[in-house]
Every structure is written in structure tokens, then in C-alpha cells.
Scaffold this active site. Sequence first.
Site, PDB file in Angstrom:
ATOM      1  CE  LYS A  96       4.877 -52.302  28.868  1.00 49.75           C
ATOM      2  NZ  LYS A  96       3.834 -52.530  27.829  1.00 49.75           N
ATOM      3  CG  ASP A 138       3.995 -57.984  27.115  1.00 52.07           C
ATOM      4  OD1 ASP A 138       3.446 -58.883  27.789  1.00 52.07           O
ATOM      5  OD2 ASP A 138       3.371 -57.032  26.593  1.00 52.07           O
ATOM      6  CE  LYS A 143       2.736 -58.898  23.812  1.00 59.57           C
ATOM      7  NZ  LYS A 143       1.650 -58.002  23.364  1.00 59.57           N
ATOM      8  CG  ASP A 203       6.507 -54.265  26.462  1.00 64.57           C
ATOM      9  OD1 ASP A 203       6.209 -53.174  25.931  1.00 64.57           O
ATOM     10  OD2 ASP A 203       5.689 -54.968  27.088  1.00 64.57           O
ATOM     11  CG  ASP A 241      -0.607 -58.710  25.782  1.00 60.20           C
ATOM     12  OD1 ASP A 241       0.500 -58.359  26.236  1.00 60.20           O
ATOM     13  OD2 ASP A 241      -0.834 -58.869  24.572  1.00 60.20           O
ATOM     14  CD  GLU A 300       2.519 -55.870  29.675  1.00 59.83           C
ATOM     15  OE1 GLU A 300       1.497 -56.267  29.096  1.00 59.83           O
ATOM     16  OE2 GLU A 300       3.414 -55.219  29.104  1.00 59.83           O
ATOM     17  NE  ARG A 341      -3.590 -50.971  29.611  1.00 61.71           N
ATOM     18  CZ  ARG A 341      -4.373 -50.895  28.538  1.00 61.71           C
ATOM     19  NH1 ARG A 341      -5.669 -50.620  28.667  1.00 61.71           N
ATOM     20  NH2 ARG A 341      -3.880 -51.083  27.335  1.00 61.71           N
TER      21      ARG A 341
HETATM   22  N1  BES Z   1       3.768 -54.349  24.966  1.00 60.15           N
HETATM   23  C1  BES Z   1       2.458 -54.339  24.389  1.00 60.15           C
HETATM   24  C2  BES Z   1       2.270 -53.234  23.350  1.00 60.15           C
HETATM   25  C3  BES Z   1       3.090 -53.326  22.107  1.00 60.15           C
HETATM   26  C4  BES Z   1       2.550 -53.884  20.970  1.00 60.15           C
HETATM   27  C5  BES Z   1       4.361 -52.799  22.057  1.00 60.15           C
HETATM   28  C6  BES Z   1       3.302 -53.944  19.803  1.00 60.15           C
HETATM   29  C7  BES Z   1       5.102 -52.860  20.907  1.00 60.15           C
HETATM   30  C8  BES Z   1       4.582 -53.413  19.769  1.00 60.15           C
HETATM   31  C9  BES Z   1       1.407 -54.164  25.468  1.00 60.15           C
HETATM   32  O1  BES Z   1       1.724 -54.645  26.715  1.00 60.15           O
HETATM   33  C10 BES Z   1       0.196 -54.873  24.985  1.00 60.15           C
HETATM   34  O2  BES Z   1       0.253 -56.052  24.818  1.00 60.15           O
HETATM   35  N2  BES Z   1      -0.880 -54.137  24.766  1.00 60.15           N
HETATM   36  C11 BES Z   1      -2.097 -54.692  24.320  1.00 60.15           C
HETATM   37  C12 BES Z   1      -3.202 -54.040  25.102  1.00 60.15           C
HETATM   38  C13 BES Z   1      -4.525 -54.674  24.931  1.00 60.15           C
HETATM   39  C14 BES Z   1      -4.495 -56.083  25.508  1.00 60.15           C
HETATM   40  C15 BES Z   1      -5.570 -53.866  25.638  1.00 60.15           C
HETATM   41  C16 BES Z   1      -2.249 -54.368  22.827  1.00 60.15           C
HETATM   42  O3  BES Z   1      -1.835 -53.290  22.406  1.00 60.15           O
HETATM   43  O4  BES Z   1      -2.746 -55.214  22.088  1.00 60.15           O
HETATM   44 ZN    ZN Z   2       3.760 -54.714  27.168  1.00 58.53          ZN
HETATM   45 ZN    ZN Z   3       1.268 -56.717  26.976  1.00 58.72          ZN
END
Ligand code: BES
Ligand code: ZN
Ligand code: ZN
Length: 501
Positions: A266, A271, A278, A289, A348, A350, A352
Amino acid sequence: MFQIKTNWDLQASHAGLIIGVYDRPAKLEGFLAEVDQAFDGHLTELFKNNEISGKRKEITVIHTLGKFNIKKLIFVGLGKEKQSNFENIREVFGHAFKMLQKQKYTELAVALDSFVRGDVEILDLAHALGEGFTLATYRFEGYKQKSNEPEKQINSITIYSELADPEEINAAVTVGAVYGQGTNSARTLVNLPGNMLTATDMANYAEELAARYGFELEILEREDMERLGMGALLAVNQGSEQPPKMIVLKYDGKDEWTDVIGLVGKGITFDTGGYSLKTKDGIVGMKTDMGGAAAVLGAMEIIGELRPEQNVVAVIPSTDNMISGGALKPDDVITSMSGKTIEVLNTDAEGRLVLADAVTYAKHHGANYLIDVATLTGGVIVALGEDTTGALTNHEGLFEQVLESAYEAGEQMWRLPIFPKDKERVRNSKIADLNNSPGREGHAIMGGAFVGEFAEDTPWVHLDIAGTSVTKRDYDLGPSGATGAMTRTLALLVERFEPMK
Ligand code: BES
Ligand code: ZN
Ligand code: ZN
């Protein structure tokens, strides 16, 4: 950097000689006996009175006061002999070199044979030294106006050993340093701020690696992605000023392009969350990220150096996840390269999406095995904490190989399940084949299961490094900030990989 010598040479002039000590030795032998003699038995005395400690990571410095050209003897405690293993010793080396670098040593010697015990062989020790040193002394320069003064760095390590051929020791220590260096490169990529590392910068970096190691390189531009129907990667990029890149590196170490290992990372350079924005606290740190992409590029560097007899295709989907009038919105439905349609419930989620097209494209390039690495979910941090990478898989055999590599690399990993009901939740959409956010329950599993829909029947392991790619604390093998998580695991997996049916 590393010189290897086979004979003890008390006349050599060294600022410090590092000596490993297990517990409290009953009797001083070999080189230490010689030193003891020169000191009229006082070394034995110091051990007896516990003034030189064998306690793990305890360091005792003894001045030789002109008795030898070696100015100081640096005793490094290795703990209980029985509990010692490769990982322990790598950490102790890291701890010692880090401390000695702080104390402004520039040249050091190591009595490597003093570290040998039990089932840790001399060549493994040499590897541990090279890797431990390289990892522990890593620093990210940063951008402070004042940090330009060159700090003193350890620039020479002489290794004494009578237990193996110097050529072999040299090879082992170098391989260790290569593993460390690849990890450090990954760390630097992750530490770079989003404005210093765009998708274009990442592509340029990959191009440099390709030139250095003779990898085949392919960089897909937006038009190529449109032609190939990479609707998922394009959707995430939609709100950005920066063009997206799909980066492909191929290493062919076999006569034929068979048993191809696909490494997918990834590469979200920042992000924001997109319209599912966020929070002001959650957004800070999102320059990291692209930790998955960094691990894959770091591993490719190691592979390029060591040239194992394997075939590898690395695929990195890269863009930032931004907001604008044209950005992707919740409720949008997009079509991935595989043809599968996706209802976007959360912009968010994104990672996947970009991985979906990257996994499909890796298969398109002949990948027979897939490992994707991603800072995918906050959920994995809730589940496993910040020291353990979460793994999901559709193939026991491949997972075992990945787990074994992680163990040897000293990287913690734990598996989460994907049950049929989990797949149902990912497939639950009234208007599309999949949805990208089935809700917070078990969402590390949801993230992985979503990517698995695109791996289909190809053996696949998903590694969620959201918790492990950065750390807030300094540790023996590195400073706070990017860890380079999974770089060494991926490289070791490739080096040792055994194709399966
Ligand atoms: N990049 C984030 C995941 C992340 C969170 C990485 C904290 C490092 C530290 C990812 O893209 C994300 O935002 N995931 C969401 C998914 C949810 C919206 C289903 C998450 O984990 O909250
Ligand atoms: Zn992310
Ligand atoms: Zn995200």
C-alpha cells in the site's frame, strides 16, 4: 566498514574492544586469560566481585591504562547462556553499538568468539552483528537548520574470530548489514513527509532501484490505468492534484517466469480520509500510510543485493487520498480492474481499494503467490497492539512460510481468521459486488477479507502493519519513528521460499 581478523592481536590499536559475557564466567579462557595475566589476575577479581556484569545489556568499560594499545575493554552482558538466541544477541549488539555511537566512538573492535554459545553459530553471530549495528545506528536526518554538523559515527569495526574462515565471516556480516540497510531505506521512505514523497517521487525512487539492480520496471500513468480499467486506484486519486502511479518491479532469478512471488505494498503517501475525513488528531502521522510500499521496496533492495534464485514481482499502487470537488464520495460505486464493483461506504477505507487493483495487476503479471503489506486498519492496533503485525490468509502453507520468516527476522506476527460470515459482510451490498466498509466490528478482518476477494484462489497472505510500521519509543534496534516493519520478513521469505502445490 568491517574488517575481519583471525588472530588476537593485543598490539593492534583500537579505541575499544567489545567482549561478550554470559552470566558470571567461572574461569577466564583464551584471550581473556591473556588479558587477565597481563593485569596480574585483576580481571578475574573484577568478575568475581561482579564489577564486570554478565547481566543482559549491561555494559562495563575497563581502561587498560597503557597495558595494551587497546584503550578500553568493553564488556557487554549477554544474560543467561541458556536463554540466549539469535534474536537476543542481535538486540544486544544493537544496544551496545547505539550506546557506543552516542559516546562518540568511531572505531571499534569485536571479540566475536566471546559471543558464541549453545545453538547460535559463529556465522549467525556475524549476521546479527552486521544487522544489529546497521539497524541500531540508523538516523533520519530531518530538516532542522542546525542539524547539519556532522555527528561522529562509527566507521570501522574490526571483527576478531578464530572460529570460521574470514571470508565466510565477512559474507555473513555483510548479509546482515544488507538486511539492515534495506530496512533503513524503508524507514527513510516512511519518515519522509507527504510533500517530500509524492507518488511521483516514489516512482522515481523505484526507477533508481531498478537501474541499480537491473530490475524490469513498469510505471503505469493515469491513462494506462484508465485503459486497463483500474477504477479503484483511480477513484482514490480522484480528489488529488498529484498523479497516481502503479509501480511494478520485476526480479527474475530463475530461467523461467514460474513460481512468481507477488509483493504488493500500500503506497498512500498521505491519507486525509477523503470525505470520510479523519479527525484533527487522527490525521497527524498519515504520511506513514505508505509503510507497506516502503517494506516492499526495502525488501527489493535486499533481493537486488543478494540475488536469490526466485522470481519476484513487486506492485505498488501509489497516490494520496485527498479532498476536492471531484473527489470520491461515500455512496459512490466504482468498478475495479477485476470487474468487481464496489460500493464505497467510507472513503477512509482507501487502502483496500488501491490494493484491489494492485493484487489484480500482480496476478496479471503472473504472480502465483501473493503477499500484500499495508497500514490498513486502526482495528489491527486495537486487536494486537503496536508491536505485532496482523496476518490473514487463504493458504496455510504460504502462511507458515511467512510466519517462519517473521520469526527469524525478529518481527512479531499473529494471525486473525477469515470465516465465511466475514466474507458475507464484505459482499453485503444491495447495488454492488462488494462494500468497502462493513462497520467497525472486526474491521481488521474486514479489510483483509476485502483484499482477499481479489486474490481469489491464488495463495495469499495479508499483513496489516498499521500498528507496527511506526513506534513512539526509541528501542535497541532503532530510533522512534518508522520501523521498516516487514522489510526483513519479506526479503527472508523470498530468500528461503519453497514453491507449493
Ligand atoms: N491508513 C488508515 C489506517 C491506519 C490507522 C494506519 C492508524 C495507521 C494508523 C486506513 O486507511 C484507514 O483509515 N482505515 C480505517 C478503515 C475504516 C474506515 C473501515 C480505520 O482503520 O479506521
Ligand atoms: Zn490509509
Ligand atoms: Zn484511510
